[in-house]
Design a protein around this motif. Structure first.
Motif, mmCIF file in Angstrom:
data_model
loop_
_atom_site.group_PDB
_atom_site.id
_atom_site.type_symbol
_atom_site.label_atom_id
_atom_site.label_comp_id
_atom_site.label_asym_id
_atom_site.label_seq_id
_atom_site.Cartn_x
_atom_site.Cartn_y
_atom_site.Cartn_z
ATOM 1 N N LEU A 85 -0.927 -6.975 5.720
ATOM 2 C CA LEU A 85 0.294 -6.948 5.605
ATOM 3 C C LEU A 85 0.496 -5.182 5.615
ATOM 4 C CD1 LEU A 85 3.623 -6.762 5.470
ATOM 5 C CD2 LEU A 85 2.806 -6.247 2.631
ATOM 6 N N VAL A 86 -1.035 -4.200 5.843
ATOM 7 C CA VAL A 86 -1.042 -3.772 5.796
ATOM 8 C C VAL A 86 -1.167 -2.925 7.468
ATOM 9 C CG1 VAL A 86 -2.919 -1.131 5.168
ATOM 10 C CG2 VAL A 86 -1.759 -2.298 3.127
ATOM 11 N N GLU A 87 -2.274 -3.872 7.461
ATOM 12 C CA GLU A 87 -3.379 -4.193 9.268
ATOM 13 C C GLU A 87 -1.404 -4.214 10.537
ATOM 14 O OE1 GLU A 87 -6.019 -7.289 9.781
ATOM 15 O OE2 GLU A 87 -7.240 -6.854 8.517
ATOM 16 N N ASN A 88 -1.070 -5.234 10.034
ATOM 17 C CA ASN A 88 0.023 -5.194 10.415
ATOM 18 C C ASN A 88 1.134 -4.029 10.644
ATOM 19 O OD1 ASN A 88 -0.373 -7.866 11.147
ATOM 20 N ND2 ASN A 88 0.611 -8.819 9.570
ATOM 21 N N MET A 89 1.112 -3.165 9.927
ATOM 22 C CA MET A 89 2.035 -1.785 10.150
ATOM 23 C C MET A 89 1.385 -0.942 11.173
ATOM 24 S SD MET A 89 2.040 -1.465 5.482
ATOM 25 C CE MET A 89 2.851 0.814 5.597
ATOM 26 N N PHE A 90 1.823 0.243 10.752
ATOM 27 C CA PHE A 90 1.281 1.398 12.292
ATOM 28 C C PHE A 90 0.404 1.893 11.249
ATOM 29 C CE2 PHE A 90 5.299 0.383 15.037
ATOM 30 C CZ PHE A 90 4.869 -0.051 16.445
ATOM 31 N N VAL A 91 0.024 2.483 12.271
ATOM 32 C CA VAL A 91 -1.403 3.617 10.695
ATOM 33 C C VAL A 91 -0.676 4.643 10.627
ATOM 34 C CG1 VAL A 91 -3.226 5.504 10.715
ATOM 35 C CG2 VAL A 91 -3.158 3.084 12.387
ATOM 36 N N ASP A 92 0.375 5.871 10.781
ATOM 37 C CA ASP A 92 0.715 6.442 10.169
ATOM 38 C C ASP A 92 2.021 5.741 8.591
ATOM 39 O OD1 ASP A 92 2.683 4.915 12.012
ATOM 40 O OD2 ASP A 92 3.906 6.972 12.354
ATOM 41 N N ASP A 93 2.269 4.823 9.253
ATOM 42 C CA ASP A 93 3.416 4.199 8.148
ATOM 43 C C ASP A 93 2.233 3.719 6.512
ATOM 44 O OD1 ASP A 93 5.541 4.950 9.331
ATOM 45 O OD2 ASP A 93 5.511 2.568 10.320
ATOM 46 N N ALA A 94 1.103 3.020 7.465
ATOM 47 C CA ALA A 94 0.202 3.090 6.000
ATOM 48 C C ALA A 94 -0.052 3.880 5.497
ATOM 49 C CB ALA A 94 -1.266 1.757 6.700
ATOM 50 N N VAL A 95 -0.669 4.410 6.422
ATOM 51 C CA VAL A 95 -1.088 6.410 5.873
ATOM 52 C C VAL A 95 -0.256 6.479 4.609
ATOM 53 C CG1 VAL A 95 -2.159 8.254 5.971
ATOM 54 C CG2 VAL A 95 -3.079 6.578 7.569
ATOM 55 N N ASP A 96 0.990 7.011 4.979
ATOM 56 C CA ASP A 96 1.874 7.052 4.338
ATOM 57 C C ASP A 96 2.225 6.331 2.929
ATOM 58 O OD1 ASP A 96 2.528 9.352 6.384
ATOM 59 O OD2 ASP A 96 4.272 8.378 7.101
ATOM 60 N N PHE A 97 2.180 5.302 3.112
ATOM 61 C CA PHE A 97 2.180 3.720 1.858
ATOM 62 C C PHE A 97 1.040 4.405 0.927
ATOM 63 C CE2 PHE A 97 0.184 -0.057 0.405
ATOM 64 C CZ PHE A 97 0.864 -0.143 -0.152
ATOM 65 N N LEU A 98 -0.171 4.001 1.248
ATOM 66 C CA LEU A 98 -1.437 4.517 0.346
ATOM 67 C C LEU A 98 -1.806 6.128 -0.012
ATOM 68 C CD1 LEU A 98 -3.597 3.121 2.874
ATOM 69 C CD2 LEU A 98 -2.641 2.181 0.792
ATOM 70 N N GLU A 99 -1.120 7.200 0.471
ATOM 71 C CA GLU A 99 -1.041 8.317 0.005
ATOM 72 C C GLU A 99 -0.799 8.250 -1.380
ATOM 73 O OE1 GLU A 99 -1.265 11.469 2.913
ATOM 74 O OE2 GLU A 99 0.162 10.193 3.078
ATOM 75 N N GLU A 100 0.328 7.804 -1.720
ATOM 76 C CA GLU A 100 1.624 7.195 -2.901
ATOM 77 C C GLU A 100 1.126 6.425 -3.553
ATOM 78 O OE1 GLU A 100 3.309 9.850 -3.211
ATOM 79 O OE2 GLU A 100 3.363 10.716 -0.859
ATOM 80 N N MET A 101 0.228 5.311 -3.220
ATOM 81 C CA MET A 101 0.317 4.371 -4.200
ATOM 82 C C MET A 101 -1.354 4.955 -4.927
ATOM 83 S SD MET A 101 2.097 2.058 -3.856
ATOM 84 C CE MET A 101 3.558 3.422 -3.350
ATOM 85 N N PRO A 102 -1.314 4.160 -6.321
ATOM 86 C CA PRO A 102 -3.001 4.545 -7.239
ATOM 87 C C PRO A 102 -4.153 4.733 -6.855
ATOM 88 C CG PRO A 102 -0.679 3.262 -8.529
ATOM 89 C CD PRO A 102 -0.569 3.518 -7.143
ATOM 90 N N ALA A 103 -4.530 4.763 -6.677
ATOM 91 C CA ALA A 103 -6.441 5.124 -6.379
ATOM 92 C C ALA A 103 -6.853 3.609 -6.578
ATOM 93 C CB ALA A 103 -7.307 6.325 -7.084
ATOM 94 N N GLU A 104 -7.174 3.054 -7.460
ATOM 95 C CA GLU A 104 -6.981 1.205 -8.056
ATOM 96 C C GLU A 104 -6.787 0.794 -6.239
ATOM 97 O OE1 GLU A 104 -9.579 -2.077 -8.346
ATOM 98 O OE2 GLU A 104 -10.086 0.787 -9.127
#
Length: 455
Positions: A85-104
């Motif tokens: 799912l992350v691979e199919n996202m645009f990079v900036d959208d993937a980064v925005d998503f991962l920045e808000e998620m727990p580290a694990e």
């Protein structure tokens, strides 16, 4: 058709298990509307509906979902599916998503992303929060110097579908240094044999990766851009910031400024998702500051107790005028600070303009203060029946307070900007405390002078 009716029909299809029909109905909607519909579903149904979406559509929908729903979804699906799912996202959208998620959760997701994509995402995550690099994307069209129009069109046809935008093309040299920009409309109207070097605009604007994202937003607004190139220290093109990301930045920064100006610590979550403890914690520091400001004004009144008791009638009259004077001063200071903060935010004003701004506000304050003082004098004498001494004293204090509060209202934000602080920090609590204190001192000092003059 009304969105609520559409959602009701989707719910009916879901309840009856007609998933094939539901898939077709969903694909007729905009990804934003699909994301909104998914936000209304419980976890079990959320997963069922999300999995019937095609891969490219699911990535778009996922980018528009809120953080809570995305975390819930990723926690429910397998790590491999989340990585895809992350691979199919645009990079900036993937980064925005991962920045808000727990580290694990981030570690689990990235472990299932291909090595090249993982390297790119980790590089983006390393940029400082709030920088242009942290919101840029690498999905853009870049062309080498010497490319012909025909070659450029072939490249766009082959690769443009995977780019976030193709409205502007970026021309680079052999070292990757940005040399110019080229609007798509200019490219498609040129002859096939023309080189992009002859068409590109060399007077472009750009930001560096570590520049503040507010600078990027200001450039996009000022030059009416749809995208803004981001370069490194060597002027090599590393990404672009698109206008949709700029809109998010403007919304977040505006919300933050509004909260600060109204004596609230900014919250990263929406009101409904912020806990009671967090809401209370965001408010208490500012309320405590204003409490101490109120205590200070009380100490000032106590300090001048002798003056108030020396002539009882005068003391009662002056005490009755204190709220009016403090409110007028606070309102005048707040008006000025709001205009100055807004002008600083949109680039209409700089700290170097302080002398001009101060002179202008001084002249405005004289006009406003004179009118308010005359009105106040007439009210004190004709309506409240007070003596000319009380009316004149309060009116002079009114003029002095208005002048001082408007000067403070412009100087504090400009001073904060010069010190590289957020001008919004100087709004309500600080201005209110300073103006209240000064207005009381002015009132009692003027009253002391007036009493000595008529004694």
């Amino acid at each position: 058709m009304d969105q609520q009716i559409i959602f009701q029909r989707l719910n009916a299809l879901l309840a009856s298990g007609r998933m094939s029909e539901m898939r077709g109905a969903l694909l007729m909607l905009n990804p934003v509307d699909i994301a909104q519909y998914l936000s209304s579903l419980e976890t079990e149904n959320l997963l069922r509906v999300f999995r019937i979406l095609p891969g490219d559509c699911s990535a778009d929908v996922f980018s528009y979902m809120d953080d809570e729903q995305r975390e819930k979804l990723v926690s429910s699906i397998g790590d491999k599916e989340a990585g895809l799912l992350v691979e199919n996202m645009f990079v900036d959208d993937a980064v925005d998503f991962l920045e808000e998620m727990p580290a694990e959760l981030v570690r689990r997701v990235l472990s299932n992303v291909n090595e090249e994509q993982r390297h790119i995402i980790n590089r983006f995550l390393s940029y400082p929060d709030g920088s242009a690099g942290s919101i840029m994307t690498i999905e853009y069209c870049r062309l080498p110097l010497g490319t012909t129009v025909a070659e450029a069109m072939d490249d766009i046809r082959a690769n443009g579908v995977d780019k976030e935008t193709i409205n502007t093309l970026y021309i680079v040299d052999a070292n990757g240094v940005l040399r110019g920009t080229l609007p798509l409309r200019k490219l498609i109207t040129a002859d096939d044999e023309t080189r992009v070097d002859d068409l590109m605009d060399v007077n472009f604007v750009s930001v560096q990766t570590h520049d503040d994202r507010e600078k990027a937003a200001e450039l996009v607004r000022k030059y009416d851009l749809l995208s803004l190139p981001v370069v490194d220290k060597s002027e090599r093109l590393v990404g672009i910031v698109t206008v949709d990301d700029i809109m998010d930045v403007i919304q977040e920064e505006t919300t933050e400024d509004i909260e600060i100006m109204n004596a609230l610590t900014p919250s990263e979550d929406t009101y409904m998702k912020t806990s009671v403890w967090q809401l209370a914690g965001n408010r208490l520091p500012w309320l405590a500051l204003m409490l101490f400001g109120s205590i200070l004004t009380g100490l000032i009144i106590t300090h001048y107790e002798g003056l108030l008791l020396s002539v009882p009638a005068l003391g009662v009259a002056l005490t009755a005028c204190i709220p009016m004077l403090m409110d007028s001063g606070g309102n005048c200071g707040q008006q000025t600070s709001t205009l100055v903060i807004r002008a600083l935010a949109v680039g209409e004003m700089q700290p170097s303009d302080t002398p001009r701004v101060l002179l202008k506000e001084f002249r405005v304050s004289l006009l406003v203060g004179a009118v308010l003082s005359v009105v106040n004098y007439l009210l004190q004498v004709l309506v409240f029946g007070r003596t000319w001494l009380v009316a004149f004293t309060v009116s002079v204090a009114m003029l002095a307070t208005v002048v001082l509060s408007k000067c403070i209202g412009c100087l504090l934000p400009l001073g904060a900007k010069a010190l590289k602080l957020d001008p919004a920090l100087t709004a309500t609590p600080l201005i209110t405390t300073i103006v209240d204190t000064c207005s009381l001192i002015l009132l009692f000092e003027i009253a002391s002078v007036m009493l000595k003059g008529v004694a």
